[in-house]
Design an enzyme around this catalytic site. Structure first.
Site, PDB file in Angstrom:
ATOM      1  N   CYS A   1       0.991  -1.109  -0.056  1.00  0.00           N
ATOM      2  CA  CYS A   1      -0.013  -0.017  -0.093  1.00  0.00           C
ATOM      3  C   CYS A   1       0.843   1.290   0.015  1.00  0.00           C
ATOM      4  CB  CYS A   1      -0.867   0.052   1.292  1.00  0.00           C
ATOM      5  SG  CYS A   1      -1.858   1.523   1.433  1.00  0.00           S
TER       6      CYS A   1
ATOM      7  N   CYS B   1      -0.114   3.819   2.490  1.00  0.00           N
ATOM      8  CA  CYS B   1       0.514   3.265   3.879  1.00  0.00           C
ATOM      9  C   CYS B   1       1.723   3.760   4.454  1.00  0.00           C
ATOM     10  CB  CYS B   1       0.011   1.942   4.314  1.00  0.00           C
ATOM     11  SG  CYS B   1      -1.550   1.487   3.841  1.00  0.00           S
TER      12      CYS B   1
ATOM     13  N   ASP C   1      34.826  20.073 -18.519  1.00  0.00           N
ATOM     14  CA  ASP C   1      36.441  20.227 -18.409  1.00  0.00           C
ATOM     15  C   ASP C   1      37.015  19.266 -19.532  1.00  0.00           C
ATOM     16  OD1 ASP C   1      38.899  20.624 -16.889  1.00  0.00           O
ATOM     17  OD2 ASP C   1      38.796  18.314 -16.769  1.00  0.00           O
TER      18      ASP C   1
ATOM     19  N   ASP D   1      36.412  15.251 -14.063  1.00  0.00           N
ATOM     20  CA  ASP D   1      36.925  13.945 -13.714  1.00  0.00           C
ATOM     21  C   ASP D   1      36.784  13.585 -12.345  1.00  0.00           C
ATOM     22  OD1 ASP D   1      38.616  15.574 -12.496  1.00  0.00           O
ATOM     23  OD2 ASP D   1      40.369  15.208 -13.634  1.00  0.00           O
TER      24      ASP D   1
ATOM     25  N   ASP E   1      38.027  18.726 -10.170  1.00  0.00           N
ATOM     26  CA  ASP E   1      37.133  19.547 -10.588  1.00  0.00           C
ATOM     27  C   ASP E   1      36.008  19.774  -9.445  1.00  0.00           C
ATOM     28  OD1 ASP E   1      38.147  20.525 -13.178  1.00  0.00           O
ATOM     29  OD2 ASP E   1      37.568  18.377 -13.567  1.00  0.00           O
TER      30      ASP E   1
END
Length: 789
Positions: A97, A100, A493, A686, A690
């Site tokens: 459910c 529920c 990048d 990568d 970064d």
């Protein structure tokens, strides 16, 4: 060693900006006596120590801090106290459910003992974070009480800190077909058909009425019982109660055939819906069937079959043909082909041999492999992927949050509407009969459950995330899957993202010295660096480097390296380094990354290193533009000449070069200028250098490199194959998933609205109402399953 006999400690290394230093620290700390294993995450600057029980904990930490200070002085070291919460998981077997599930999660999350909770309806898992200031056992008992009060009869399994199930006597649910339900439906249907036959042949009698009452009790007895129990507990607006009131009301006004028919088709709809949800669960589970069941642990000359959790780092395991690789490791003996499709989505087999890394989740195809384990099960690739996918539902999309709030108000509103429709018109409209308007009000009650939305929306997102993972794309939450459909700009990048990051020396230009001597200076300068450019120079030099000849070493971020070698001061770096040190130099004309060398402040030449563009980078950018992406941008720390050449080759719209890491963030901020909230920006990198830009972007996508820890930590989406073309695939999956989500929302609300209007006007009957409830829910669930294809 048993997980319970290990003490976990965390240290935050504030100011750590040197990736190489991080590797050195981790390697040295992991070798300390008493340290079972260690992991330094460079992205979040966190060093995790697993210390053997019985060892002097404080002494180990002191030694670790000394190593840190000796390797990278001046860091702000903070020892993190033990977590303030205890994470526990409860498996709610038999939970079917969706409404529920929402109620259970809401009640549990409001407990003062709970820091946070998340109930994943798809895999029936309730994850709770219990505050340590409260008793764990009492809190679990409270949670179990809430579950039993909301949805009685569930098989509740509680996992302990080792991930083992405490209450294991519960049998695994093999299917969603309950024989008792089928028997009830068949008998009820036969009795109902007999009653209808009586009426159709003109024999309307007390016997026909008795047949309908018997059929109603057989089919709806369980619903009535649940409704009564829930009402006693104060759960008035649940589906059982509303269906009971609606059908009892119909019986009271003499609509016996309709009342029984509605209850019968409600139960049939619920039964079919249960089968559909069960099928979708199994389909999603099958997409992620990468968890290993066992490991062949090698002890001397014998093999012992053990649980993957029991295997320690450094142990040797054997993987036979046809078996899954259970843990990450390095092949120490054997040559075989492995199937990586479960992790990468790639069907092409991969060769592995001695010295190569393999990841948990690979399938060994044709020969015996002996592997030395490099990561414990909890840190293994397969474990992390499963955790990411299973817990993706905790990061809900705006649509899911809207539906959750909407469902809280929808049902009460419709119930109030039902009461008004039943009571007001007979009072104010002359000649209106109470029984007629009561019937119309009962139609409202049947339509008042929002299950079609509560069930199908999370299922759609979870299916989309599961399908993406099958294609080697890890999406960390439905919020990111939703955001991917509104992408306006993709920022890349360069190194390791659009290019392979595999550098080769293509030119050596010496001034006043031999090329061999220039290479020697460059090799010694780069000997302690872990950068791909440094590795390419060392590879090209191809001679042993005696590190004892280096008396000092300084890595100048974004400039280069300064060392003392054989009493000579050597500088190796970019143009900025030459300018910074006031060295007169000749600028290189070649396209590529240029490392300038100066010895004792005299310029001695340069080395050109070129990077190779990935095979599918051009295709990736072309596909993004076909999907309607307005701008494709490239950010790089490389020089303008190299950056422009690559951008032109790939068809990139804009390129920004010579950028420091902090300048990449500034450029991203400028890209955001003038954009609306709906115009999302992706940054693809990568996952190591970064991290700040990945964090700033709406969606950070990292090249996972088949299990890169840093990438998995930093990004919102991880591409397990390092192929930028997978970005367009991720956007396609997001577009399809979101389309299905809105199809379900519009379809469910439109049908319910039409039936409510027609019901109030006396046109729609309970037959239309029952279709607007269970029929719509069933269709929505089946539609949601399309996200897996």
């Amino acid at each position: 060693m048993d997980a319970s006999s290990i003490i976990r400690k965390e240290l935050i290394l504030g100011g750590l900006n040197c990736a190489h230093c991080a590797e050195v620290i981790n390697e040295k700390v992991s070798k300390l006596e008493g340290v079972e294993s260690s992991n330094l995450n460079f992205i979040n600057k966190k060093l995790v120590l697993n210390i053997q029980e019985g060892v002097n904990e404080e002494e180990i930490i002191e030694k670790a801090i000394k190593i840190i200070n000796d390797t990278e002085p001046g860091l702000d070291i903070e020892i993190v106290s033990n977590s303030k919460v205890i994470k526990r998981e409860l498996i709610l077997g038999g939970l079917n459910c969706a409404h529920c599930a929402e109620v259970i999660n809401e009640k549990v999350s409001k407990l003062e003992e709970i820091d946070s909770s998340n109930l994943n309806f798809i895999n029936k898992k309730l994850t709770v974070n219990i505050r340590k200031s409260f008793d764990e056992k009492e809190t679990i008992n409270k949670i179990v009480g809430i579950v039993n009060a909301t949805e009685p009869g569930l098989d509740i399994q509680i996992k302990n800190e080792n991930g083992n199930v405490k209450k294991s006597e519960v049998k695994e649910e093999k299917n969603d077909i309950n024989k008792k339900d089928i028997i009830k439906l068949v008998i009820g249907s036969l009795v109902y058909i007999f009653g209808i036959y009586q009426i159709a042949t003109g024999f309307e009698s007390k016997l026909a009425d008795a047949m309908f009452i018997i059929a109603y009790v057989i089919v709806g007895g369980e619903v009535l019982l649940k409704a009564l129990k829930n009402a006693i507990r104060g759960q008035v607006f649940d589906e059982n109660f509303l269906m009971s009131i609606a059908t009892i009301g119909a019986l009271a006004i003499g609509e016996l055939p309709e009342a029984v028919g509605v209850m019968l088709f409600y139960q049939l709809g619920e039964f079919l819906q249960g089968i559909a949800v069960g099928k979708s669960r199994r389909s999603i589970t099958s997409l992620m069937k990468i968890r290993p069941d066992y490991a062949n642990l090698k002890e001397g000359s014998e093999l012992k079959v053990v649980s993957p959790e029991e295997v320690k780092i450094g142990d040797v395991i054997v993987v036979k043909p046809g078996e899954k690789v259970p843990l990450d490791g390095v092949v120490i003996d054997g040559y075989s082909m492995v199937d990586t499709s479960a992790l990468t989505g790639e069907s092409v087999l991969r060769e592995v041999s001695k010295g190569e890394s393999v990841l948990s989740g690979f399938i060994n195809k044709n020969a015996l492999l002996t592997i030395e384990v490099t990561k414990g099960f909890e840190e293994s690739t397969v474990s992390k992927i499963l955790d990411l996918v299973e817990n993706a539902s905790s990061k809900k999309s705006k649509t899911e949050n809207f539906i959750t709030k909407f469902s809280k108000y929808y049902t009460p509103a419709v119930v109030i509407g039902a009461v008004l429709v039943a009571v007001v018109p007979p009072i104010i409209i002359p000649g209106a009969t109470f029984s007629e308007w009561l019937y119309r009000g009962l139609v409202f009650l049947v339509v008042s459950c929002p299950c079609a939305l509560v069930l199908s929306i999370p299922l759609s997102f979870f299916s989309g995330i599961g399908f993406a993972s099958k294609n080697g794309i890890l999406i960390k939450g439905s919020n990111y899957l939703e955001a991917l459909r509104n992408v306006d700009t993709v920022v890349f990048d360069k190194t390791g993202t659009l290019t392979k990051g595999v550098f080769n020396v293509t030119k050596v230009n010496a001034v006043g010295i031999s090329e061999e001597k220039l290479l020697e200076y460059a090799a010694f300068a780069e000997a302690n660096s872990n950068h791909p450019i440094a590795k390419s120079i060392l590879s090209y030099y191809d001679k042993k480097v005696d590190l004892d000849k280096i008396t000092s070493y300084e890595e100048i971020a974004a400039y280069g390296i300064k060392i003392n070698y054989n009493n000579e001061l050597i500088l190796a770096g970019n143009e900025k380094l030459m300018k910074k040190e006031n060295i007169f130099y000749s600028k290189a004309k070649e396209v590529g990354t240029v490392v300038y060398i100066a010895v004792n402040q005299i310029y001695r030449g340069y080395i050109v290193i070129s990077d190779e563009v990935k095979e599918d980078s051009k295709k990736a950018i072309k596909n993004l533009k076909l999907l309607g992406i307005k701008d494709v941008v490239m950010l790089t720390g490389d020089n303008e000449k190299v950056a422009t050449a690559i951008a032109k080759e790939l068809g990139v719209d804009k390129v920004y070069s010579n950028l420091l890491p902090n300048e990449k963030v500034d450029k991203l901020e400028k890209i955001y200028e003038g954009k609306s909230e709906k115009e999302k920006v992706i940054f693809v990198g990568d996952g190591i250098n970064d991290a700040p830009v990945l964090a700033r972007a709406d969606i950070g996508i990292a090249m996972g490199g088949l299990g890169s820890d840093a990438a998995i930590e930093a990004a919102d989406v991880v591409l397990m194959t390092d192929e930028p073309s997978k970005i367009s695939k991720a956007i396609e999956i997001a577009n399809k998933t979101n389309k299905i989500v809105w199809q379900n929302i519009i379809f469910a609300l439109a049908v319910k609205a039409i039936v409510l209007i027609l019901g109030a006007g006396g046109v729609a009957t309970m037959w239309e109402a029952i279709f607007a409830d269970v029929g719509v829910a069933l269709i929505a669930v089946l539609n949601a399953m399309r996200a897996m294809r």
